[in-house]
Design a protein around this motif. Structure first.
Motif, PDB file in Angstrom:
ATOM      1  N   SER A  42      -8.379   0.628  -2.901  1.00 33.15           N
ATOM      2  CA  SER A  42      -7.886   1.933  -2.434  1.00 33.15           C
ATOM      3  C   SER A  42      -6.295   1.447  -2.301  1.00 33.15           C
ATOM      4  O   SER A  42      -5.792   0.739  -2.258  1.00 33.15           O
ATOM      5  CB  SER A  42      -8.585   2.329  -1.411  1.00 33.15           C
ATOM      6  N   ASP A  44      -2.916   3.567   0.568  1.00 36.35           N
ATOM      7  CA  ASP A  44      -3.038   4.422   1.815  1.00 36.35           C
ATOM      8  C   ASP A  44      -1.809   5.065   2.135  1.00 36.35           C
ATOM      9  O   ASP A  44      -0.649   4.647   1.870  1.00 36.35           O
ATOM     10  CB  ASP A  44      -3.141   3.425   3.088  1.00 36.35           C
ATOM     11  N   ARG A  49      -2.725  12.342   2.299  1.00 37.11           N
ATOM     12  CA  ARG A  49      -4.197  12.198   1.327  1.00 37.11           C
ATOM     13  C   ARG A  49      -4.891  13.579   1.283  1.00 37.11           C
ATOM     14  O   ARG A  49      -5.357  14.053   0.360  1.00 37.11           O
ATOM     15  CB  ARG A  49      -5.110  11.221   1.912  1.00 37.11           C
ATOM     16  N   GLN A 116      -7.817   8.251  -1.719  1.00 37.47           N
ATOM     17  CA  GLN A 116      -6.871   7.333  -1.990  1.00 37.47           C
ATOM     18  C   GLN A 116      -7.668   6.141  -3.093  1.00 37.47           C
ATOM     19  O   GLN A 116      -7.634   4.915  -2.679  1.00 37.47           O
ATOM     20  CB  GLN A 116      -6.714   6.535  -0.770  1.00 37.47           C
TER      21      GLN A 116
END
Length: 177
Positions: A42, A44, A49, A116
């Motif tokens: 993933s 960040d 998001r 994400q």
């Protein structure tokens, strides 16, 4: 009149199966399996998001609108074994030829951002490739099915990037060859 009613009912049932059975597999179950994987990678982007929700909602709304047009005008459904009987050139189809594929892509981009997930991003690229190939096959079929009516529509409306001015071709009941 009864034939039209049964035709529309069959199209509606096929479309509801598409929306509530087939689409959840591709847009809920598979992404869930991807993000649940212990190998999920993933990134960040913090609070940004949640902008992914806009893409998801946009894709769902477009998908539903396209499905309604398929049933009402096309007398068919988005499912290949229950295709439209008339060429759909109204609604969103006046601006772009492949809005259902764009809607699906929007949902997957939104899920990529929201969760994400690089895994969903890879899944999006795979699905977009499938959408692209499927669109090419559909164009061949529509050309054979609706002839010059589809050729004119295809020349007037872009396949993937919506144009700002709507298609002004007459809504015709295309005669199948």
């Amino acid at each position: 009149m009864r034939l039209i009613t049964s035709e529309t009912l069959a199209a509606l049932i096929s479309t509801l199966a598409f929306i509530f059975l087939l689409l959840p597999i591709f847009y809920i179950w598979i992404p869930y399996e991807i993000i649940s994987s212990r190998y999920m990678y993933s990134f960040d982007i913090g609070i940004l998001r949640y902008s992914g929700l806009c893409f998801v909602v946009f894709g769902i709304v477009i998908g539903i609108l396209c499905s309604i047009v398929f049933v009402v005008q096309g007398k068919g459904s988005p499912i290949p074994f229950s295709p439209t009987k008339e060429l759909v050139v109204t609604g969103i189809y006046r601006y772009v030829r492949n809005p259902l594929y764009l809607a699906g892509s929007s949902v997957l981009v939104g899920e990529t951002i929201l969760f994400q997930s690089f895994g969903i991003l890879i899944y999006f690229f795979i699905m977009f490739g499938i959408f692209f190939i499927q669109a090419l096959m559909e164009e061949t079929h529509l050309e054979n099915e609706f002839g010059e009516t589809y050729s004119h529509y295809r020349k007037s409306v872009p396949g993937w990037i919506p144009k700002l001015t709507p298609y002004k071709g007459k809504r015709q009941v295309a005669i199948k060859h």
